[in-house]
Enzyme design. Structure first.
Site, PDB file in Angstrom:
ATOM      1  N   GLU A 104       0.844  -1.202   0.000  1.00 38.85           N
ATOM      2  CA  GLU A 104       0.000   0.000   0.000  1.00 38.85           C
ATOM      3  C   GLU A 104       0.876   1.247   0.000  1.00 38.85           C
ATOM      4  O   GLU A 104       2.043   1.208   0.415  1.00 38.85           O
ATOM      5  CB  GLU A 104      -0.909  -0.072   1.248  1.00 38.85           C
ATOM      6  CG  GLU A 104      -1.850   1.081   1.452  1.00 38.85           C
ATOM      7  CD  GLU A 104      -2.861   1.306   0.351  1.00 38.85           C
ATOM      8  OE1 GLU A 104      -2.445   1.474  -0.810  1.00 38.85           O
ATOM      9  OE2 GLU A 104      -4.064   1.379   0.653  1.00 38.85           O
ATOM     10  N   ASP A 127      -3.751   5.878   6.587  1.00 38.26           N
ATOM     11  CA  ASP A 127      -4.288   7.116   7.139  1.00 38.26           C
ATOM     12  C   ASP A 127      -5.210   6.729   8.301  1.00 38.26           C
ATOM     13  O   ASP A 127      -4.741   6.448   9.389  1.00 38.26           O
ATOM     14  CB  ASP A 127      -5.000   7.826   5.981  1.00 38.26           C
ATOM     15  CG  ASP A 127      -5.514   9.196   6.316  1.00 38.26           C
ATOM     16  OD1 ASP A 127      -4.742  10.045   6.746  1.00 38.26           O
ATOM     17  OD2 ASP A 127      -6.726   9.427   6.128  1.00 38.26           O
ATOM     18  N   LYS A 143       0.406   7.778   8.557  1.00 39.55           N
ATOM     19  CA  LYS A 143       0.038   8.979   9.317  1.00 39.55           C
ATOM     20  C   LYS A 143      -0.662   8.513  10.598  1.00 39.55           C
ATOM     21  O   LYS A 143      -1.881   8.521  10.675  1.00 39.55           O
ATOM     22  CB  LYS A 143      -0.950   9.841   8.509  1.00 39.55           C
ATOM     23  CG  LYS A 143      -0.381  10.474   7.259  1.00 39.55           C
ATOM     24  CD  LYS A 143      -1.333  11.540   6.707  1.00 39.55           C
ATOM     25  CE  LYS A 143      -2.082  11.068   5.519  1.00 39.55           C
ATOM     26  NZ  LYS A 143      -2.836  12.141   4.793  1.00 39.55           N
ATOM     27  N   PHE A 192      -1.323  16.303   3.709  1.00 41.02           N
ATOM     28  CA  PHE A 192      -1.790  15.618   2.508  1.00 41.02           C
ATOM     29  C   PHE A 192      -0.633  15.634   1.511  1.00 41.02           C
ATOM     30  O   PHE A 192      -0.125  16.689   1.154  1.00 41.02           O
ATOM     31  CB  PHE A 192      -3.041  16.267   1.910  1.00 41.02           C
ATOM     32  CG  PHE A 192      -3.710  15.335   0.945  1.00 41.02           C
ATOM     33  CD1 PHE A 192      -4.532  14.309   1.402  1.00 41.02           C
ATOM     34  CD2 PHE A 192      -3.471  15.436  -0.423  1.00 41.02           C
ATOM     35  CE1 PHE A 192      -5.103  13.405   0.514  1.00 41.02           C
ATOM     36  CE2 PHE A 192      -4.039  14.536  -1.310  1.00 41.02           C
ATOM     37  CZ  PHE A 192      -4.868  13.526  -0.843  1.00 41.02           C
ATOM     38  N   ARG A 198       0.386  11.822  -9.689  1.00 41.56           N
ATOM     39  CA  ARG A 198       0.949  10.500  -9.417  1.00 41.56           C
ATOM     40  C   ARG A 198       2.328  10.342 -10.057  1.00 41.56           C
ATOM     41  O   ARG A 198       3.136   9.531  -9.616  1.00 41.56           O
ATOM     42  CB  ARG A 198       0.035   9.394  -9.970  1.00 41.56           C
ATOM     43  CG  ARG A 198      -1.324   9.307  -9.301  1.00 41.56           C
ATOM     44  CD  ARG A 198      -1.999   8.008  -9.713  1.00 41.56           C
ATOM     45  NE  ARG A 198      -3.425   7.970  -9.433  1.00 41.56           N
ATOM     46  CZ  ARG A 198      -3.965   7.590  -8.275  1.00 41.56           C
ATOM     47  NH1 ARG A 198      -3.191   7.255  -7.271  1.00 41.56           N
ATOM     48  NH2 ARG A 198      -5.272   7.564  -8.112  1.00 41.56           N
TER      49      ARG A 198
HETATM   50  P1  IMP Z   1      -7.273   5.045   4.981  1.00 43.89           P
HETATM   51  O1  IMP Z   1      -8.303   4.032   4.662  1.00 43.89           O
HETATM   52  O2  IMP Z   1      -7.857   6.250   5.662  1.00 43.89           O
HETATM   53  O3  IMP Z   1      -6.095   4.484   5.756  1.00 43.89           O
HETATM   54  O4  IMP Z   1      -6.766   5.651   3.626  1.00 43.89           O
HETATM   55  C1  IMP Z   1      -5.805   5.091   2.866  1.00 43.89           C
HETATM   56  C2  IMP Z   1      -5.931   5.581   1.437  1.00 43.89           C
HETATM   57  O5  IMP Z   1      -6.279   6.964   1.388  1.00 43.89           O
HETATM   58  C3  IMP Z   1      -4.618   5.457   0.737  1.00 43.89           C
HETATM   59  O6  IMP Z   1      -4.519   4.243   0.052  1.00 43.89           O
HETATM   60  C4  IMP Z   1      -4.627   6.643  -0.204  1.00 43.89           C
HETATM   61  O7  IMP Z   1      -5.218   6.275  -1.424  1.00 43.89           O
HETATM   62  C5  IMP Z   1      -5.502   7.663   0.446  1.00 43.89           C
HETATM   63  N1  IMP Z   1      -4.715   8.702   1.156  1.00 43.89           N
HETATM   64  C6  IMP Z   1      -4.604   8.898   2.480  1.00 43.89           C
HETATM   65  N2  IMP Z   1      -3.820   9.924   2.771  1.00 43.89           N
HETATM   66  C7  IMP Z   1      -3.378  10.405   1.594  1.00 43.89           C
HETATM   67  C8  IMP Z   1      -2.484  11.481   1.226  1.00 43.89           C
HETATM   68  O8  IMP Z   1      -1.914  12.224   2.051  1.00 43.89           O
HETATM   69  N3  IMP Z   1      -2.302  11.637  -0.113  1.00 43.89           N
HETATM   70  C9  IMP Z   1      -2.876  10.873  -1.061  1.00 43.89           C
HETATM   71  N4  IMP Z   1      -3.694   9.850  -0.762  1.00 43.89           N
HETATM   72  C10 IMP Z   1      -3.950   9.626   0.551  1.00 43.89           C
HETATM   73 MG    MG Z   2      -4.540   4.094  -2.164  1.00 46.83          MG
END
Ligand code: IMP
Ligand code: MG
Length: 179
Positions: free
Chosen positions: A102, A106, A134, A156, A169
């Site tokens: 991954e 987040d 994070k 971000f 990207r």
């Molecule tokens: P989570 O489910 O909240 O842990 O989110 C994970 C997904 O959110 C990652 O696979 C990213 O696609 C997206 N994401 C989270 N933070 C960022 C960021 O700072 N930049 C870009 N994508 C992010």
């Molecule tokens: Mg992702």
């Protein structure tokens, strides 16, 4: 074309190409030690981890196979709270040593949901690699990667596969996005 190497939406560079390369090599070395002789299946979580994945597998110096799985939860710079994953696209993982790759953790909702889906299909083992984390944003208590690149603050970030609404990207570094 971008006016310079750094688009105007990028506030600063968090990790340079060199820093990323060094870290990816380090993770690849650790994975080689763990998976040598096991014929693991490395799964790229689309689309964010494509660039990291392509670099990482070339640093893993043992036999392995690759596959892809699509999941998404973000819209712009905000998490939508629901995770979109089509289980019919799941690779055949029964009895395999699976490594989920991954880009970033987040809230950890995405990976905890994917972990649940993958475990239901009975892999021999399942480990998670993430380039970024994070931890201050965590909503799924105690969730962490088995192999991690960098821990970052609540920023971000884009580039090196990470996007904001599908943009950026292709930046070779990880930059801080200016909202
Ligand atoms: P989570 O489910 O909240 O842990 O989110 C994970 C997904 O959110 C990652 O696979 C990213 O696609 C997206 N994401 C989270 N933070 C960022 C960021 O700072 N930049 C870009 N994508 C992010
Ligand atoms: Mg992702």
């Amino acid at each position: 074309m971008y006016v310079s190497d750094i688009p105007e939406e990028i506030e600063g560079i968090l990790f340079s190409e060199e820093q990323i390369k060094e870290k990816v090599a380090e993770i690849g070395k650790a994975l080689t030690e763990e998976y040598d002789g096991k014929d693991p299946l490395f799964v790229c979580i689309l689309k964010g981890s494509t660039v990291f994945f392509a670099d990482l597998i070339r640093e893993v110096k043992c036999r392995l196979e690759i596959d892809f799985f699509r999941a998404s939860s973000y819209s712009g710079t905000k998490t939508t709270g629901s995770v979109d994953a089509d289980e019919s696209g799941l690779p055949d993982i029964k009895g395999r040593d699976v490594v989920l790759v991954e880009d970033i953790i987040d809230t950890a909702r995405t990976l905890s949901r994917l972990k649940e889906i993958f475990l239901r299909h009975e892999p021999r083992s399942l480990k998670i690699v993430s380039l970024l984390d994070k931890p201050s944003r965590r909503e799924v208590e105690g969730f962490s990667a088995d192999y991690l690149g960098f821990e970052i603050e609540d920023l971000f970030v884009v580039g090196y596969g990470l996007d904001c609404d599908q943009q950026f990207r292709n930046l070779p570094y990880i930059g801080i996005y200016k909202p």
